[in-house]
Design an enzyme around this catalytic site. Sequence first.
Site, short mmCIF file in Angstrom:
data_model
loop_
_atom_site.label_atom_id
_atom_site.label_comp_id
_atom_site.label_asym_id
_atom_site.label_seq_id
_atom_site.Cartn_x
_atom_site.Cartn_y
_atom_site.Cartn_z
CB THR A 106 -6.23 -1.95 -8.79
OG1 THR A 106 -5.36 -0.89 -9.45
CG2 THR A 106 -5.35 -2.52 -7.99
CG ASN A 133 -9.56 -1.87 3.26
OD1 ASN A 133 -10.59 -0.95 3.45
ND2 ASN A 133 -8.87 -2.62 4.00
NE ARG A 143 -3.99 -2.01 1.87
CZ ARG A 143 -4.80 -2.66 2.63
NH1 ARG A 143 -4.61 -2.56 3.98
NH2 ARG A 143 -5.88 -3.37 2.60
CE LYS A 196 -6.40 -6.72 -0.40
NZ LYS A 196 -7.35 -6.03 -1.23
CD GLU A 253 -6.75 -6.66 -5.34
OE1 GLU A 253 -6.95 -5.17 -5.45
OE2 GLU A 253 -7.00 -7.18 -4.46
CD GLU A 282 -12.19 0.79 -3.14
OE1 GLU A 282 -12.17 -0.80 -3.45
OE2 GLU A 282 -13.05 1.34 -3.66
NE ARG A 300 -3.21 2.26 -7.59
CZ ARG A 300 -4.34 1.87 -7.29
NH1 ARG A 300 -4.79 0.96 -7.45
NH2 ARG A 300 -4.48 2.33 -5.81
#
Length: 258
Positions: free
Chosen positions: A243, A192, A16, A166, A247, A196, A155
């Site tokens: 993103t 999350n 992060r 995770k 994931e 965000e 990014r």
Amino acid sequence: MDFMKPETVLDLANIRQALQRMEDSIIFNFIERSQFHTCPSVYKADVFPIPNFQGSFLDWLLSQHERIQSQVRRYEAPDQYPFFPDSVMPTFLPKIDYPPILANYAEAISINAEIKKIYTEAIAPGISSGEGNQMENLGSTAMADIDSLQSLSRRIHFGMFVAEAKFRNERERFTKLIKERDIKGIEDAITNKIVEDKILQRLLEKGKAYGIDPTLKFTEHIDSKVKPEVIVKIYKDYVIPLTKKVEVDYLLRRLDCN
Ligand SMILES: C=C(O[C@@H]1C=C(C(=O)O)C=C[C@H]1O)C(=O)O
């Protein structure tokens, strides 16, 4: 991010922090691009007679850049994905033996084609300084596009490190969701909202701080090079959803390898 130390790379707090640092590169790349008009000729196919190439001026310049950058190992780095894999050349530099961190199918998760489409159709017009082609600025415009595209790609594909972290943190939970092909469940599990919202709030502040000439801060001539709200909207509508798509796509295949 030191990719030679997998344990630090897969620490979610470190990931992060890296994503937060990438905000600066992306914002400043957008500020550079905001000097130019929309320049649609940069993105249209076959506008110019480019020798031995079919496609847009941007595609040609980006593929040429990737050809050169690949020869100095750019695409051996685990966080770099080319827009034109066929342009990647071997390097003459010594090989770097990065320890394996992501699953072996990571390259197949690249969504650079989607990123480029969204960038040329929605993001670039939103950060341009006006409508139309400035023929004298075609090269500079395309160069600013390349910097923006490469920073956005890095990014968004960092989502694979987020997903791997995770998965390892909650292996049982994600294994069950993946086995059941519960895409909504995976989306909910990786989301999350607090993180965000913090990101969007921080981008608004950074947009205000970076995009405005400080000497004009207290005058009536204050003008932001890229509207902070535009930066927030780009992240909200595109960067964060893409993103998360990376994931989910990465996790859906995660049980294919141990
Ligand atoms: C990147 C993460 O995963 C998701 C995507 C985020 C993003 O793209 O900024 C932020 C939070 C999560 O919803 C994370 O958990 O940090």
